[in-house]
Motif scaffolding. Sequence first.
Motif, PDB file in Angstrom:
ATOM      1  N   ALA A  37      30.388 -28.119  42.508  1.00 56.43           N
ATOM      2  CA  ALA A  37      29.090 -27.730  41.947  1.00 56.43           C
ATOM      3  C   ALA A  37      27.944 -28.205  42.816  1.00 56.43           C
ATOM      4  CB  ALA A  37      28.945 -28.282  40.528  1.00 56.43           C
ATOM      5  N   VAL A  38      28.024 -29.441  43.319  1.00 54.33           N
ATOM      6  CA  VAL A  38      26.971 -29.968  44.188  1.00 54.33           C
ATOM      7  C   VAL A  38      26.938 -29.196  45.505  1.00 54.33           C
ATOM      8  CG1 VAL A  38      26.176 -31.992  45.466  1.00 54.33           C
ATOM      9  CG2 VAL A  38      27.032 -32.252  43.134  1.00 54.33           C
ATOM     10  N   GLU A  39      28.112 -28.952  46.087  1.00 58.45           N
ATOM     11  CA  GLU A  39      28.170 -28.180  47.330  1.00 58.45           C
ATOM     12  C   GLU A  39      27.626 -26.770  47.138  1.00 58.45           C
ATOM     13  OE1 GLU A  39      31.452 -26.218  50.366  1.00 58.45           O
ATOM     14  OE2 GLU A  39      32.068 -27.926  49.132  1.00 58.45           O
ATOM     15  N   GLU A  40      28.003 -26.148  46.029  1.00 59.77           N
ATOM     16  CA  GLU A  40      27.558 -24.782  45.757  1.00 59.77           C
ATOM     17  C   GLU A  40      26.059 -24.729  45.509  1.00 59.77           C
ATOM     18  OE1 GLU A  40      28.352 -20.597  45.141  1.00 59.77           O
ATOM     19  OE2 GLU A  40      29.324 -22.253  46.213  1.00 59.77           O
ATOM     20  N   ALA A  41      25.516 -25.736  44.823  1.00 61.69           N
ATOM     21  CA  ALA A  41      24.065 -25.788  44.607  1.00 61.69           C
ATOM     22  C   ALA A  41      23.333 -25.901  45.939  1.00 61.69           C
ATOM     23  CB  ALA A  41      23.713 -26.963  43.697  1.00 61.69           C
ATOM     24  N   HIS A  42      23.880 -26.697  46.845  1.00 59.80           N
ATOM     25  CA  HIS A  42      23.271 -26.814  48.174  1.00 59.80           C
ATOM     26  C   HIS A  42      23.328 -25.473  48.906  1.00 59.80           C
ATOM     27  CE1 HIS A  42      22.626 -28.078  52.341  1.00 59.80           C
ATOM     28  NE2 HIS A  42      22.132 -29.216  51.864  1.00 59.80           N
ATOM     29  N   ARG A  43      24.463 -24.827  48.844  1.00 55.08           N
ATOM     30  CA  ARG A  43      24.622 -23.551  49.549  1.00 55.08           C
ATOM     31  C   ARG A  43      23.684 -22.486  48.997  1.00 55.08           C
ATOM     32  NH1 ARG A  43      26.976 -18.682  49.177  1.00 55.08           N
ATOM     33  NH2 ARG A  43      27.660 -19.077  47.029  1.00 55.08           N
ATOM     34  N   ARG A  44      23.539 -22.450  47.681  1.00 54.01           N
ATOM     35  CA  ARG A  44      22.734 -21.395  47.062  1.00 54.01           C
ATOM     36  C   ARG A  44      21.229 -21.638  47.162  1.00 54.01           C
ATOM     37  NH1 ARG A  44      25.377 -19.260  41.384  1.00 54.01           N
ATOM     38  NH2 ARG A  44      27.549 -19.100  42.081  1.00 54.01           N
ATOM     39  N   PHE A  45      20.817 -22.878  47.003  1.00 57.38           N
ATOM     40  CA  PHE A  45      19.397 -23.149  46.806  1.00 57.38           C
ATOM     41  C   PHE A  45      18.737 -23.953  47.923  1.00 57.38           C
ATOM     42  CE2 PHE A  45      21.484 -22.964  42.605  1.00 57.38           C
ATOM     43  CZ  PHE A  45      20.907 -21.787  42.148  1.00 57.38           C
ATOM     44  N   LEU A  46      19.479 -24.797  48.641  1.00 54.53           N
ATOM     45  CA  LEU A  46      18.871 -25.634  49.669  1.00 54.53           C
ATOM     46  C   LEU A  46      19.083 -25.082  51.078  1.00 54.53           C
ATOM     47  CD1 LEU A  46      19.612 -29.246  48.359  1.00 54.53           C
ATOM     48  CD2 LEU A  46      17.655 -27.758  47.918  1.00 54.53           C
ATOM     49  N   LYS A  47      20.269 -24.597  51.363  1.00 57.08           N
ATOM     50  CA  LYS A  47      20.522 -24.065  52.706  1.00 57.08           C
ATOM     51  C   LYS A  47      19.563 -22.927  53.065  1.00 57.08           C
ATOM     52  CE  LYS A  47      24.201 -22.782  55.899  1.00 57.08           C
ATOM     53  NZ  LYS A  47      23.427 -21.685  56.539  1.00 57.08           N
ATOM     54  N   PRO A  48      19.217 -22.028  52.127  1.00 54.09           N
ATOM     55  CA  PRO A  48      18.237 -20.992  52.480  1.00 54.09           C
ATOM     56  C   PRO A  48      16.896 -21.556  52.912  1.00 54.09           C
ATOM     57  CG  PRO A  48      19.428 -20.346  50.506  1.00 54.09           C
ATOM     58  CD  PRO A  48      19.818 -21.766  50.802  1.00 54.09           C
ATOM     59  N   LEU A  49      16.494 -22.706  52.373  1.00 55.36           N
ATOM     60  CA  LEU A  49      15.245 -23.340  52.800  1.00 55.36           C
ATOM     61  C   LEU A  49      15.358 -23.807  54.246  1.00 55.36           C
ATOM     62  CD1 LEU A  49      14.398 -25.549  49.675  1.00 55.36           C
ATOM     63  CD2 LEU A  49      13.689 -23.195  50.157  1.00 55.36           C
ATOM     64  N   ILE A  76      27.456 -36.255  47.529  1.00 58.62           N
ATOM     65  CA  ILE A  76      26.249 -35.789  48.185  1.00 58.62           C
ATOM     66  C   ILE A  76      26.606 -34.726  49.222  1.00 58.62           C
ATOM     67  CG2 ILE A  76      24.211 -36.430  49.548  1.00 58.62           C
ATOM     68  CD1 ILE A  76      24.644 -39.312  48.606  1.00 58.62           C
ATOM     69  N   GLN A  77      25.874 -33.615  49.194  1.00 54.90           N
ATOM     70  CA  GLN A  77      25.983 -32.600  50.240  1.00 54.90           C
ATOM     71  C   GLN A  77      24.683 -32.613  51.030  1.00 54.90           C
ATOM     72  OE1 GLN A  77      28.755 -30.435  50.716  1.00 54.90           O
ATOM     73  NE2 GLN A  77      27.819 -29.781  52.629  1.00 54.90           N
ATOM     74  N   THR A  78      24.794 -32.763  52.345  1.00 50.09           N
ATOM     75  CA  THR A  78      23.612 -32.850  53.196  1.00 50.09           C
ATOM     76  C   THR A  78      23.525 -31.641  54.112  1.00 50.09           C
ATOM     77  OG1 THR A  78      24.725 -34.015  54.997  1.00 50.09           O
ATOM     78  CG2 THR A  78      23.827 -35.363  53.201  1.00 50.09           C
ATOM     79  N   GLY A  79      22.313 -31.400  54.599  1.00 49.66           N
ATOM     80  CA  GLY A  79      22.101 -30.339  55.562  1.00 49.66           C
ATOM     81  C   GLY A  79      20.881 -30.625  56.406  1.00 49.66           C
ATOM     82  N   VAL A  80      20.914 -30.163  57.654  1.00 48.67           N
ATOM     83  CA  VAL A  80      19.813 -30.331  58.599  1.00 48.67           C
ATOM     84  C   VAL A  80      19.636 -29.012  59.345  1.00 48.67           C
ATOM     85  CG1 VAL A  80      18.944 -31.619  60.592  1.00 48.67           C
ATOM     86  CG2 VAL A  80      20.330 -32.798  58.857  1.00 48.67           C
ATOM     87  N   SER A  81      18.399 -28.602  59.562  1.00 48.15           N
ATOM     88  CA  SER A  81      18.148 -27.364  60.292  1.00 48.15           C
ATOM     89  C   SER A  81      18.625 -27.492  61.735  1.00 48.15           C
ATOM     90  CB  SER A  81      16.656 -27.019  60.259  1.00 48.15           C
ATOM     91  OG  SER A  81      15.891 -28.015  60.906  1.00 48.15           O
ATOM     92  N   ASN A  82      18.954 -26.358  62.331  1.00 52.66           N
ATOM     93  CA  ASN A  82      19.559 -26.357  63.668  1.00 52.66           C
ATOM     94  C   ASN A  82      18.643 -26.940  64.741  1.00 52.66           C
ATOM     95  OD1 ASN A  82      21.940 -25.193  62.757  1.00 52.66           O
ATOM     96  ND2 ASN A  82      21.190 -23.097  63.066  1.00 52.66           N
TER      97      ASN A  82
END
Length: 257
Positions: free
Chosen positions: A104-116, A133-139
């Motif tokens: 659920a946390v990973e999917e929330a990141h994929r759906r709502f945060l990764k597009p940002l 925790i699922q993290t992400g950083v722009s390229n």
Amino acid sequence: MTIPFTIQLVGGHEAATERLDMLLDEITPRIATFLADIDSTFSPFRDDSQVAAARRGDWSALLRNPAFAEIYALAQQAKALTDGHFDPMHKGVYDPTGIVKGWAVEEAHRRFLKPLLDAGRCEAAAIGGGGDIQTGVSNNSCFTWNIGVADPFSPTHDATLRTITMRNGGIATSGTSARGEHITRRTHDLAQVTVVDDRLTFADMWATAAISAGERDFRTMIARATLQAVLVRTDGTVAEITPETSETTKRDIKDRS
């Protein structure tokens, strides 16, 4: 999903705090709605959930709900990958809790945060809940996340054992210090396990399996996988697992200075 969830956005040096606040106001209700829907589907404590229906013998959600079917398939895959130490059957009834939260946390990141991140609306974004925790950083960013591994024996629950530095990926912690026991244990030599993986769903799976299997069997299992882990034994000692990986995927586990 009664556990607290935290959303973190990081802007570049030109990003105004007001803009990040606007982004949070935009995405937080959407994430809350998504997590509420997950809870209504998978909660083992709600009589009206589809997990509760499956426990009563009604598995029709496998045909009606793609998310329910995906979690069921992931749980079966996890059981096979971990030699049965991750088991969606807890105390004789279906309970996919050990994989739902991370998913659920990973999917929330994929759906709502990764597009940002993809749109350049923020530099880094993370969401966490219940030790996952699922993290992400722009390229085009050199930002890194520094995530502390909590000491389960700290009386104030605020001491940190290690710091894990990462960019894009998932980190999951399983144990009983804060969330109680929902794992069928074969042994009790591990008090807490933190696992880092590219996908939070599988980091959560491995952390859950480690608590169930114990250190010796866990080390045997992950000989076939590329993982990093911090193991806290019940005697208070700490062990780290850092397999050899490529420079593009390596994450550093270090003592907190």
